[in-house]
Scaffold this active site. Structure first.
Site, PDB file in Angstrom:
ATOM      1  N   LYS A  76      -5.870   7.275  -0.790  1.00  0.00           N
ATOM      2  CA  LYS A  76      -4.568   7.517  -0.939  1.00  0.00           C
ATOM      3  C   LYS A  76      -4.079   8.511  -1.678  1.00  0.00           C
ATOM      4  CE  LYS A  76      -2.538   3.897   1.693  1.00  0.00           C
ATOM      5  NZ  LYS A  76      -1.296   2.839   1.587  1.00  0.00           N
ATOM      6  N   LYS A 130     -11.249   3.755  10.607  1.00  0.00           N
ATOM      7  CA  LYS A 130     -10.408   2.623  10.597  1.00  0.00           C
ATOM      8  C   LYS A 130      -9.033   2.985  11.635  1.00  0.00           C
ATOM      9  CE  LYS A 130      -7.412   1.340   7.235  1.00  0.00           C
ATOM     10  NZ  LYS A 130      -7.031   0.999   6.054  1.00  0.00           N
ATOM     11  N   LYS A 150      -1.976   3.695  10.951  1.00  0.00           N
ATOM     12  CA  LYS A 150      -0.643   4.197  11.313  1.00  0.00           C
ATOM     13  C   LYS A 150      -0.842   5.663  10.877  1.00  0.00           C
ATOM     14  CE  LYS A 150       1.597  -0.130   9.836  1.00  0.00           C
ATOM     15  NZ  LYS A 150       1.980  -0.998   8.595  1.00  0.00           N
TER      16      LYS A 150
HETATM   17  P1  AMP Z   1      -0.527  -2.346   6.399  1.00  0.00           P
HETATM   18  O1  AMP Z   1      -0.087  -1.777   7.699  1.00  0.00           O
HETATM   19  O2  AMP Z   1      -1.608  -1.442   5.643  1.00  0.00           O
HETATM   20  O3  AMP Z   1       0.478  -2.992   5.889  1.00  0.00           O
HETATM   21  O4  AMP Z   1      -1.543  -3.668   6.827  1.00  0.00           O
HETATM   22  C1  AMP Z   1      -0.884  -4.731   7.230  1.00  0.00           C
HETATM   23  C2  AMP Z   1      -2.117  -5.705   7.705  1.00  0.00           C
HETATM   24  O5  AMP Z   1      -2.732  -5.045   8.824  1.00  0.00           O
HETATM   25  C3  AMP Z   1      -3.145  -5.953   6.418  1.00  0.00           C
HETATM   26  O6  AMP Z   1      -3.625  -7.364   6.652  1.00  0.00           O
HETATM   27  C4  AMP Z   1      -4.266  -5.142   6.901  1.00  0.00           C
HETATM   28  O7  AMP Z   1      -5.520  -5.423   6.578  1.00  0.00           O
HETATM   29  C5  AMP Z   1      -4.258  -5.114   8.527  1.00  0.00           C
HETATM   30  N1  AMP Z   1      -4.975  -4.071   9.069  1.00  0.00           N
HETATM   31  C6  AMP Z   1      -4.665  -2.651   9.147  1.00  0.00           C
HETATM   32  N2  AMP Z   1      -5.365  -1.783   9.854  1.00  0.00           N
HETATM   33  C7  AMP Z   1      -6.286  -2.633  10.309  1.00  0.00           C
HETATM   34  C8  AMP Z   1      -7.464  -2.510  11.147  1.00  0.00           C
HETATM   35  N3  AMP Z   1      -7.645  -1.014  11.767  1.00  0.00           N
HETATM   36  N4  AMP Z   1      -8.003  -3.474  11.574  1.00  0.00           N
HETATM   37  C9  AMP Z   1      -7.674  -4.791  11.117  1.00  0.00           C
HETATM   38  N5  AMP Z   1      -6.936  -5.166  10.331  1.00  0.00           N
HETATM   39  C10 AMP Z   1      -6.044  -4.024   9.995  1.00  0.00           C
END
Ligand code: AMP
Ligand code: TRP
Length: 355
Positions: free
Chosen positions: A115, A217, A220
């Site tokens: 990041k 990955k 968002k």
């Molecule tokens: P975040 O949007 O970064 O706050 O992520 C929220 C949750 O979604 C966290 O537990 C992440 O590990 C999971 N997560 C985010 N992107 C992925 C992905 N591409 N595959 C699986 N889990 C994900």
């Protein structure tokens, strides 16, 4: 000697649209764990300002993640749903953890390196300290289990390191106050105040990859909307994105070993297995030898069947802002009482006078 009471905690940042990775890697597991555990699910708004401070849509994003939790089936009465900023004890414990954790630990975090990019000196101090706040989120409830996607594994290891160092540094004090749990660390026994939290990272979709590039990955922040399925996409958008998903020219293999070096095929099989709540082996037993032209429509149909009701429910709940706000307020009050009980003891351990 008593041990730590099982408790699940997890958080999701209110930035950008939720996608299939968030749903399969995290939110759907949150829902399942409600059956067996007490759970606390948090929209981590303080984390979301570490990368971008001014967010005009932060309030609406916070409500939208809350609506997604509820639409997916989280019960805010039996469990707790709230936004982080409502419980200032998270930030208070994070400060103490900033004094427990070492700068070197933070500098090694791959999420920080990704990041912050090339210009690390110019990243916010909050971005560097991000994992310390995350450890505080979890440990202010002394939570024992944390369901997350694979990308959060390193942060959870750091959470354990912070808990272990705190327990170790304050073991005598914790013992004198008689508020610890006897723990063995190496060949030593000490009085621990914080549990060494277990990550829950299991199943076929712990790391959902981009539909445009099976080595990246699903995220968002990817500029291409075709790279992800958003939780709010309608049936047409879901079908179109799956149709356009990158694949290779070979038919699907019948065994796990055949997915090696075929990241796009591996990703789509994993997504299918997770949506169908089965194993990748079972999916390959069914579709092995078939072309993607046959597999993709089946995957699209399954994705629409599983996601469309969540999207519809999310729209319905989002329309009732007063309800969403009431959930957050009530959850914040209940979380705040638990967090304050922990902090009273932490202040006593550290020697911070508070009455
Ligand atoms: P975040 O949007 O970064 O706050 O992520 C929220 C949750 O979604 C966290 O537990 C992440 O590990 C999971 N997560 C985010 N992107 C992925 C992905 N591409 N595959 C699986 N889990 C994900
Ligand atoms: N860092 C997590 C993510 O980006 C979000 C998060 C913050 C979290 N605090 C947490 C996850 C506590 C689990 C537990 O996905």
């Amino acid at each position: 000697m008593s041990s730590f009471k099982p408790l699940v905690f997890s958080g999701v940042q209110p930035t950008g649209n939720l996608h299939l990775g968030n749903y399969l890697g995290a939110i759907r597991k949150f829902v399942a764990l409600q059956e067996s555990h007490d759970c606390i699910y948090c929209v981590v708004d303080l984390h979301s300002i570490t990368a971008q401070l001014v967010h005009d849509d932060l309030p609406s994003q916070t409500r939208s993640i809350t609506a997604a939790f509820l639409a997916a089936g989280i019960d805010p009465e039996k469990h707790i749903v709230f936004n982080q900023a409502r419980v200032p004890q998270h930030a208070e414990l994070a400060w103490i953890f900033n004094c427990v954790a070492r700068i070197g630990w933070m500098n090694r975090m791959t999420q920080f390196k990704d990041k912050a990019g090339k210009d690390r000196e110019n990243a916010s101090l909050g971005l560097l300290a991000y994992p310390s706040l995350m450890a505080a989120d979890i440990l202010v409830y002394r939570a024992t289990h944390v369901p997350v996607g694979d990308d959060q594994k390193q942060h959870l290891e750091l959470t354990r390191d912070i808990a272990a160092k705190f327990n170790n540094d304050f073991s005598r004090r914790i013992g004198e106050l008689g508020i610890g749990v006897e723990m063995t660390m190496g060949d030593e026994t000490l009085n621990g105040f914080f549990p060494l939290t277990e990550p829950l990272i299991e199943g076929p979709a712990t790391r959902v990859m981009s539909l445009r590039d099976g080595t990246k990955k699903m995220s968002k922040s990817d500029p291409s909307d075709l790279s992800r399925i958003n939780l709010t996409d309608d049936a047409d958008a879901i079908a179109k994105k799956i149709k356009k998903a990158k694949t290779d020219p070979e038919p699907l293999p019948s065994e796990l070993a055949g997915l090696k070096d075929r990241p796009e095929a591996e990703n789509l099989v994993g997504i299918y297995a997770a949506l169908a709540e089965t194993s990748r082996e079972a999916v390959m037993a069914e579709f092995g030898g078939r072309q993607f032209s046959a597999f993709k429509p089946a995957l699209a149909e399954l994705a629409v069947e599983k996601l469309a009701p969540v999207a519809a429910e999310m729209r319905r709940i989002s329309a009732d802002r007063a309800y969403v706000d009431a959930v957050l307020r009530d959850g914040g009050e209940r979380a705040g009482a638990l967090a304050e009980a922990t902090m009273k003891q932490v202040r006593e351990i550290v020697g911070l006078l508070d009455d």
